[in-house]
Design a protein around this motif. Structure first.
Motif, PDB file in Angstrom:
ATOM      1  N   GLY A  51      11.868  -1.400  -1.966  1.00  0.00           N
ATOM      2  CA  GLY A  51      10.849  -1.478  -3.008  1.00  0.00           C
ATOM      3  C   GLY A  51      11.186  -0.589  -4.184  1.00  0.00           C
ATOM      4  O   GLY A  51      12.052   0.292  -4.090  1.00  0.00           O
ATOM      5  N   ALA A  97       7.892   1.567   0.139  1.00  0.00           N
ATOM      6  CA  ALA A  97       7.272   1.456  -1.176  1.00  0.00           C
ATOM      7  C   ALA A  97       7.220   2.833  -1.828  1.00  0.00           C
ATOM      8  O   ALA A  97       7.212   3.866  -1.151  1.00  0.00           O
ATOM      9  CB  ALA A  97       5.862   0.868  -1.066  1.00  0.00           C
ATOM     10  N   ASN A  99       5.514   4.836  -5.635  1.00  0.00           N
ATOM     11  CA  ASN A  99       4.781   4.691  -6.890  1.00  0.00           C
ATOM     12  C   ASN A  99       5.436   5.510  -7.991  1.00  0.00           C
ATOM     13  O   ASN A  99       6.433   6.206  -7.776  1.00  0.00           O
ATOM     14  CB  ASN A  99       3.294   5.044  -6.718  1.00  0.00           C
ATOM     15  CG  ASN A  99       3.058   6.520  -6.432  1.00  0.00           C
ATOM     16  OD1 ASN A  99       3.946   7.366  -6.547  1.00  0.00           O
ATOM     17  ND2 ASN A  99       1.817   6.853  -6.065  1.00  0.00           N
ATOM     18  N   THR A 139       2.823   0.329   4.175  1.00  0.00           N
ATOM     19  CA  THR A 139       3.582  -0.729   3.505  1.00  0.00           C
ATOM     20  C   THR A 139       3.442  -0.752   1.992  1.00  0.00           C
ATOM     21  O   THR A 139       4.243  -1.386   1.317  1.00  0.00           O
ATOM     22  CB  THR A 139       3.167  -2.108   4.049  1.00  0.00           C
ATOM     23  OG1 THR A 139       1.746  -2.268   3.882  1.00  0.00           O
ATOM     24  CG2 THR A 139       3.530  -2.237   5.523  1.00  0.00           C
ATOM     25  N   SER A 140       2.415  -0.093   1.439  1.00  0.00           N
ATOM     26  CA  SER A 140       2.183  -0.181  -0.007  1.00  0.00           C
ATOM     27  C   SER A 140       1.425   1.042  -0.481  1.00  0.00           C
ATOM     28  O   SER A 140       0.577   1.578   0.239  1.00  0.00           O
ATOM     29  CB  SER A 140       1.391  -1.459  -0.320  1.00  0.00           C
ATOM     30  OG  SER A 140       1.119  -1.586  -1.701  1.00  0.00           O
ATOM     31  N   ASN A 142      -0.429   2.529  -4.268  1.00  0.00           N
ATOM     32  CA  ASN A 142      -0.696   2.245  -5.679  1.00  0.00           C
ATOM     33  C   ASN A 142      -0.464   3.489  -6.531  1.00  0.00           C
ATOM     34  O   ASN A 142      -0.099   4.556  -6.029  1.00  0.00           O
ATOM     35  CB  ASN A 142      -2.094   1.641  -5.877  1.00  0.00           C
ATOM     36  CG  ASN A 142      -3.225   2.601  -5.508  1.00  0.00           C
ATOM     37  OD1 ASN A 142      -3.033   3.813  -5.372  1.00  0.00           O
ATOM     38  ND2 ASN A 142      -4.424   2.053  -5.343  1.00  0.00           N
ATOM     39  N   GLY A 179       2.189  -8.383   5.376  1.00  0.00           N
ATOM     40  CA  GLY A 179       2.248  -8.354   3.915  1.00  0.00           C
ATOM     41  C   GLY A 179       1.133  -7.552   3.279  1.00  0.00           C
ATOM     42  O   GLY A 179       0.675  -7.875   2.174  1.00  0.00           O
ATOM     43  N   SER A 181      -0.790  -5.189   1.072  1.00  0.00           N
ATOM     44  CA  SER A 181      -0.471  -4.614  -0.236  1.00  0.00           C
ATOM     45  C   SER A 181      -1.742  -4.124  -0.898  1.00  0.00           C
ATOM     46  O   SER A 181      -2.840  -4.638  -0.621  1.00  0.00           O
ATOM     47  CB  SER A 181       0.214  -5.665  -1.115  1.00  0.00           C
ATOM     48  OG  SER A 181       0.635  -5.121  -2.349  1.00  0.00           O
ATOM     49  N   ALA A 190      -3.649  -9.304   2.208  1.00  0.00           N
ATOM     50  CA  ALA A 190      -2.742  -9.463   3.347  1.00  0.00           C
ATOM     51  C   ALA A 190      -2.885 -10.863   3.911  1.00  0.00           C
ATOM     52  O   ALA A 190      -3.877 -11.564   3.657  1.00  0.00           O
ATOM     53  CB  ALA A 190      -3.059  -8.438   4.439  1.00  0.00           C
ATOM     54  N   THR A 228       2.639  -9.594  -2.477  1.00  0.00           N
ATOM     55  CA  THR A 228       2.386  -8.364  -3.216  1.00  0.00           C
ATOM     56  C   THR A 228       1.195  -8.534  -4.145  1.00  0.00           C
ATOM     57  O   THR A 228       0.727  -9.655  -4.390  1.00  0.00           O
ATOM     58  CB  THR A 228       3.630  -7.952  -4.037  1.00  0.00           C
ATOM     59  OG1 THR A 228       3.433  -6.651  -4.603  1.00  0.00           O
ATOM     60  CG2 THR A 228       3.904  -8.954  -5.161  1.00  0.00           C
ATOM     61  N   GLU A 230       0.162  -7.194  -8.097  1.00  0.00           N
ATOM     62  CA  GLU A 230       0.608  -6.512  -9.305  1.00  0.00           C
ATOM     63  C   GLU A 230      -0.410  -6.768 -10.408  1.00  0.00           C
ATOM     64  O   GLU A 230      -0.723  -7.916 -10.715  1.00  0.00           O
ATOM     65  CB  GLU A 230       1.982  -7.028  -9.754  1.00  0.00           C
ATOM     66  CG  GLU A 230       3.113  -6.750  -8.780  1.00  0.00           C
ATOM     67  CD  GLU A 230       3.529  -5.298  -8.729  1.00  0.00           C
ATOM     68  OE1 GLU A 230       3.083  -4.523  -9.601  1.00  0.00           O
ATOM     69  OE2 GLU A 230       4.293  -4.930  -7.827  1.00  0.00           O
ATOM     70  N   THR A 302      13.872  -6.848  -4.556  1.00  0.00           N
ATOM     71  CA  THR A 302      12.700  -6.560  -5.368  1.00  0.00           C
ATOM     72  C   THR A 302      13.051  -6.600  -6.848  1.00  0.00           C
ATOM     73  O   THR A 302      14.221  -6.592  -7.224  1.00  0.00           O
ATOM     74  CB  THR A 302      12.103  -5.198  -4.962  1.00  0.00           C
ATOM     75  OG1 THR A 302      10.859  -5.007  -5.620  1.00  0.00           O
ATOM     76  CG2 THR A 302      13.048  -4.065  -5.305  1.00  0.00           C
TER      77      THR A 302
END
Length: 329
Positions: A51, A97, A99, A139-140, A142, A179, A181, A190, A228, A230, A302
């Protein structure tokens, strides 16, 4: 991702779940791509590029051998320069991931133990709390630092506003999520497997109160998954049909028949491929730019905000892959 070709990416007016969805013309555009190798130690045998922060940082891991056997440290590339963060608590570590503030998340585990969600912040690793005995993965993350992942397959949120705590989000089915996010506004999305025997995956978003809502389906009887989030836009797929872009509220913004989606950046640009093979491509503002045939990754890949691709190159003679950044020239 989608597997049955419905139509090449092009002009397509389709009626999807009662809504007309237009996939705009994506004219092929020639470009020269240069593969710039990411720094890795000479003795590694596997590299993961997982990522980016969208600007200039990439996270992942590599596999090698040390005095005690296999090693897998979490790593960050700034541009192509490597920083080895090391193994979290002497376990095999993989970061998924990162940020813009440099907070990286992932998991660690020894070979015979369950995974433990972890974050890298302030120059050190910190375990993320989870229910006792559960296998957890982050997994993610922000931009404000909220983190999501799974604990025994359940969606779990680690809010930056309450360090050291977690929240299990209600699941629409008592199964498991993939998945997972989180967007900068806090929306979580997800794919969730329907109960065994009743159907495939369904795509969901969780609102600010933590309640799940299903994203609009392209076709009722097909599975849907999430890749994802965004800028409040959710990207994923209608399996066997094509790629789907949803608005934050769950309505379908765009359906791309016959396309497998692998990445979306903050501008809404896509990294994708036709489901019957052919060239991988980056699509910006409806214009498709093919990547070289030597872009053939078997690991995650990515997309940066400027359209640069972090991934792999493939040697057609030796069949070896090299972790690279694909830059347009």
């Amino acid at each position: 991702m989608g597997n049955k070709l419905v139509g090449r990416l092009g002009a397509a007016l389709m009626i999807v779940a009662g809504v007309a969805v237009f996939a705009p013309v994506a004219a092929a555009e020639e470009a020269n791509w240069t593969a710039v190798a990411l720094e890795v130690p000479a003795d590694v045998f596997s590299v993961r590029v997982n990522g980016t922060d969208g600007v200039d940082k990439i996270v992942g891991s590599y596999d090698g051998f040390g005095e005690g056997g296999q090693i897998r440290p979490g790593v960050v590339w700034h541009g192509t320069a490597l920083t080895v963060l090391g193994e979290a608590f002497d376990d095999l570590t993989d970061l998924t991931a990162i940020n813009g503030g440099g907070v990286a998340v992932g998991s660690h585990a020894s070979i015979d133990e369950q995974s433990q969600a972890v974050k890298w912040t302030g120059g050190h690793y910190e375990d993320l709390p989870a229910p006792a005995g559960s296998a957890s993965v982050a997994t993610s993350v922000n931009e404000r630092g909220d983190i999501v992942g799974t604990a025994d397959g359940q969606v779990i949120l680690w809010p930056v506003s309450a360090p050291g705590t977690y929240r299990l989000l209600p699941m629409p089915y008592p199964t498991f999520a993939t998945g997972v996010s989180i967007g900068n506004g806090g929306t979580v999305a997800a794919g969730v497997l329907e109960p065994v025997g009743s159907g495939p995956n369904r795509a969901f978003r969780w609102d600010s109160a933590g309640q799940p809502h299903e994203l609009r389906r392209v076709e009722q009887n097909y599975g849907h998954s999430v890749l994802t989030i965004e800028n409040g836009t959710i990207a994923g797929s209608a399996n066997l049909l094509g790629a789907v872009i949803w608005k934050a509220g769950g309505k379908i913004q765009r359906f791309l028949p016959g396309i497998q989606l692998y990445g979306m950046n903050a501008n809404g640009d896509l990294l994708a491929r036709g489901d019957e093979g052919g060239s991988w491509f980056v699509e910006e503002n409806g214009v498709r730019t093919d990547l070289p045939t030597t872009f053939l990754p078997s690991y995650p890949t990515t997309l940066f905000t400027n359209g640069t691709v972090a991934g792999y190159s493939y040697d057609e003679t030796t069949f070896e892959q090299t972790a690279v950044v694909w830059q347009r020239t």
